[in-house]
Design a protein around this motif. Sequence first.
Motif, PDB file in Angstrom:
ATOM      1  N   ALA A  95       0.820  -1.143   0.006  1.00 29.06           N
ATOM      2  CA  ALA A  95       0.143  -0.007   0.098  1.00 29.06           C
ATOM      3  C   ALA A  95       0.906   1.151  -0.013  1.00 29.06           C
ATOM      4  O   ALA A  95       1.998   1.194   0.375  1.00 29.06           O
ATOM      5  N   GLY A  96       0.322   2.389  -0.670  1.00 30.62           N
ATOM      6  CA  GLY A  96       0.956   3.409  -0.712  1.00 30.62           C
ATOM      7  C   GLY A  96       2.160   3.733  -1.495  1.00 30.62           C
ATOM      8  O   GLY A  96       3.041   4.581  -1.576  1.00 30.62           O
ATOM      9  N   VAL A  97       2.274   2.770  -2.353  1.00 32.31           N
ATOM     10  CA  VAL A  97       3.475   2.973  -3.460  1.00 32.31           C
ATOM     11  C   VAL A  97       2.791   2.844  -4.808  1.00 32.31           C
ATOM     12  O   VAL A  97       1.774   2.107  -5.181  1.00 32.31           O
ATOM     13  N   ASN A  98       3.529   3.748  -5.606  1.00 35.02           N
ATOM     14  CA  ASN A  98       3.087   3.940  -7.054  1.00 35.02           C
ATOM     15  C   ASN A  98       3.151   2.533  -7.752  1.00 35.02           C
ATOM     16  O   ASN A  98       4.331   1.942  -7.993  1.00 35.02           O
ATOM     17  N   PRO A  99       2.127   1.971  -8.309  1.00 39.34           N
ATOM     18  CA  PRO A  99       2.079   0.487  -9.078  1.00 39.34           C
ATOM     19  C   PRO A  99       3.233   0.549 -10.164  1.00 39.34           C
ATOM     20  O   PRO A  99       3.951  -0.388 -10.402  1.00 39.34           O
TER      21      PRO A  99
END
Length: 257
Positions: free
Chosen positions: A135-139
């Motif tokens: 979560a919270g990471v740019n894909p």
Amino acid sequence: MTDDPGRALIRTKSTSDRRRQIWRAASVVIALVAGVLLGTARSYSHGQDIRNRSIDLSALVQGAGKRVVTAQSRAAGLQQDIDALAGSDLSPQVAKARQEADALSAAAGLTAVRGPALRVSLSDAQRDSDGNYPAGVNPDDLVVHQQDVQSVVNAMWAGGAEAMMIMDQRVVTTSAVRCIGNTLLLQGRTYSPPFVITAIGDPNRMSRSLDAEPGVALFQTYVQHYQLGFEIDPVKDVTLPAYAGLIRLTAAHQEKK
């Protein structure tokens, strides 16, 4: 001098008639255009509602890839027939041209190559047990991109690679690395990660070239931060198959330095 009232009335009627004619013609044109648009929409939708219709690009690419595989198989069979027919009763000119072409086959990637190699594998970051990325990471930071594969390919060529294969396909002059999302598109066929590049040559020299490539260094920072996969393995002996696709390049020359 003043205008004759009768003439003024005639001019007014004439102008009014022209305007009515123009509007009639415009109405006919609008109706025709609307009919064409409705007919086109119905033909496209096959009678279904197209307002919420979406196009699955992945399915389109996969379908096109299957058609390419079928066409390549048929082309290979036809080429065998051509070679069999061409092998008999050749004129001296044709025989000479074929000998010259055969001499260039190895450089063009049209013959199998065997020798020591370096194999590089690139893969996306691992998902959790539910199939989700952190979560919270740019894909975009968690997948292998086109420039990552291209950086590895360029570095291995620069490191003296004699022949190269990406996945199960031999790389030739006209090969182009393309990515759609995290799917690799190569010569009309699609692949999912991990992406494997195998190059025959001096493994140590190619490994040093990978270390010196800025694009590879950038990818390794994402490997460290987001646990993408990046493996380099020397291979003592490997055979790369000959390129079996169509050759679209018709002419080339080397510029003198």
